[in-house]
Design a protein around this motif. Sequence first.
Motif, PDB file in Angstrom:
ATOM      1  N   MET A  37       1.948  -3.225   3.861  1.00  0.00           N
ATOM      2  CA  MET A  37       3.066  -2.407   4.297  1.00  0.00           C
ATOM      3  C   MET A  37       3.708  -1.771   3.063  1.00  0.00           C
ATOM      4  SD  MET A  37       6.220  -3.478   6.773  1.00  0.00           S
ATOM      5  CE  MET A  37       6.760  -4.813   5.748  1.00  0.00           C
ATOM      6  N   PRO A  38       3.957  -0.461   3.110  1.00  0.00           N
ATOM      7  CA  PRO A  38       4.590   0.180   1.962  1.00  0.00           C
ATOM      8  C   PRO A  38       6.021  -0.328   1.774  1.00  0.00           C
ATOM      9  CG  PRO A  38       4.393   1.722   3.794  1.00  0.00           C
ATOM     10  CD  PRO A  38       3.685   0.469   4.195  1.00  0.00           C
ATOM     11  N   ALA A  39       6.548  -0.133   0.586  1.00  0.00           N
ATOM     12  CA  ALA A  39       7.910  -0.573   0.277  1.00  0.00           C
ATOM     13  C   ALA A  39       8.677   0.565  -0.400  1.00  0.00           C
ATOM     14  CB  ALA A  39       7.860  -1.797  -0.629  1.00  0.00           C
ATOM     15  N   GLY A  40       9.982   0.388  -0.489  1.00  0.00           N
ATOM     16  CA  GLY A  40      10.839   1.323  -1.220  1.00  0.00           C
ATOM     17  C   GLY A  40      10.758   2.744  -0.687  1.00  0.00           C
ATOM     18  N   ASP A  41      10.673   3.693  -1.614  1.00  0.00           N
ATOM     19  CA  ASP A  41      10.639   5.114  -1.247  1.00  0.00           C
ATOM     20  C   ASP A  41       9.428   5.447  -0.387  1.00  0.00           C
ATOM     21  OD1 ASP A  41      12.977   5.543  -2.632  1.00  0.00           O
ATOM     22  OD2 ASP A  41      11.997   6.363  -4.415  1.00  0.00           O
ATOM     23  N   LYS A  42       8.316   4.754  -0.631  1.00  0.00           N
ATOM     24  CA  LYS A  42       7.107   5.014   0.163  1.00  0.00           C
ATOM     25  C   LYS A  42       7.318   4.574   1.613  1.00  0.00           C
ATOM     26  CE  LYS A  42       2.147   4.620   0.193  1.00  0.00           C
ATOM     27  NZ  LYS A  42       0.947   4.094  -0.388  1.00  0.00           N
ATOM     28  N   MET A 120      12.507  -4.206   7.096  1.00  0.00           N
ATOM     29  CA  MET A 120      12.631  -5.476   7.820  1.00  0.00           C
ATOM     30  C   MET A 120      11.466  -6.352   7.365  1.00  0.00           C
ATOM     31  SD  MET A 120      15.276  -5.436   9.853  1.00  0.00           S
ATOM     32  CE  MET A 120      14.959  -6.707  11.045  1.00  0.00           C
ATOM     33  N   ALA A 121      11.752  -7.318   6.513  1.00  0.00           N
ATOM     34  CA  ALA A 121      10.713  -8.155   5.900  1.00  0.00           C
ATOM     35  C   ALA A 121       9.772  -8.744   6.944  1.00  0.00           C
ATOM     36  CB  ALA A 121      11.361  -9.278   5.092  1.00  0.00           C
ATOM     37  N   GLY A 122       8.486  -8.565   6.714  1.00  0.00           N
ATOM     38  CA  GLY A 122       7.469  -9.127   7.577  1.00  0.00           C
ATOM     39  C   GLY A 122       7.306  -8.439   8.921  1.00  0.00           C
ATOM     40  N   HIS A 149      15.531   2.665  16.096  1.00  0.00           N
ATOM     41  CA  HIS A 149      14.123   2.374  16.389  1.00  0.00           C
ATOM     42  C   HIS A 149      13.646   1.255  15.471  1.00  0.00           C
ATOM     43  CE1 HIS A 149      13.474   6.894  17.551  1.00  0.00           C
ATOM     44  NE2 HIS A 149      14.271   6.272  18.392  1.00  0.00           N
ATOM     45  N   LEU A 150      12.958   0.290  16.032  1.00  0.00           N
ATOM     46  CA  LEU A 150      12.290  -0.726  15.235  1.00  0.00           C
ATOM     47  C   LEU A 150      10.818  -0.355  15.177  1.00  0.00           C
ATOM     48  CD1 LEU A 150      12.205  -3.378  13.662  1.00  0.00           C
ATOM     49  CD2 LEU A 150      11.880  -4.561  15.860  1.00  0.00           C
ATOM     50  N   TRP A 151      10.356  -0.024  13.963  1.00  0.00           N
ATOM     51  CA  TRP A 151       8.952   0.289  13.725  1.00  0.00           C
ATOM     52  C   TRP A 151       8.291  -0.969  13.176  1.00  0.00           C
ATOM     53  CZ3 TRP A 151       6.255   4.849  14.515  1.00  0.00           C
ATOM     54  CH2 TRP A 151       7.013   5.975  14.867  1.00  0.00           C
ATOM     55  N   ALA A 152       7.256  -1.453  13.861  1.00  0.00           N
ATOM     56  CA  ALA A 152       6.527  -2.640  13.417  1.00  0.00           C
ATOM     57  C   ALA A 152       5.202  -2.213  12.789  1.00  0.00           C
ATOM     58  CB  ALA A 152       6.277  -3.569  14.592  1.00  0.00           C
ATOM     59  N   PHE A 153       4.847  -2.898  11.709  1.00  0.00           N
ATOM     60  CA  PHE A 153       3.580  -2.655  11.015  1.00  0.00           C
ATOM     61  C   PHE A 153       2.649  -3.799  11.358  1.00  0.00           C
ATOM     62  CE2 PHE A 153       0.816  -2.656   7.212  1.00  0.00           C
ATOM     63  CZ  PHE A 153       0.389  -1.334   7.251  1.00  0.00           C
TER      64      PHE A 153
END
Length: 174
Positions: A37-42, A120-122, A149-153
């Motif tokens: 999962m990307p983090a930060g600005d990405k 949202m961690a994890g 919206h909650l986007w789940a990866f």
Amino acid sequence: MPDSTDFFGLTPVRFVIVFLTLLALAAAPGILSAQSMPAGDKLEKTILEMDSLFWQAYNDCDLNTMMSFVDDDVEFYHDKGGLLNSREALTTAMKNGLCRGENNEIERRPVAGSIQVFPMAGIGAILRGQHTFHGIANSNDNGIAYFFHLWAFRDGEWKMTRVFSYDHAPYSGE
């Protein structure tokens, strides 16, 4: 009896080769199938891009594209319309509602400066903001509302799993 240089009946070199091979095989499924999962600005850029594509499909009444961003078990909460608790129910509501004609009856536009992304961690990310809706044929349909919206990866894909659309009110702006 094996001598002290043997490991499980293997020479040290063969033991290392077997150990590294087993280690690589154990790690391979995660390396080959899971994207991180990307983090930060990405992360923010990814979520904003997904949001833009979703709403473009919404404005075009492209239900196939729109629903490709929605989880099978989505829960969509609307302060005026109640709960839709599956992608199938959401698709049916769109077909019988805003997309019952050849074109969408309402155009959605984000309110500049209101959109925010929170990791949202994890799980994935929360996207929240405010948007306006503009009646294509009837300006009495203009409105403003908040969304969450909650986007789940999951398995390398982003899906909206929880959607809240609330505080709908008339809107007279552009």
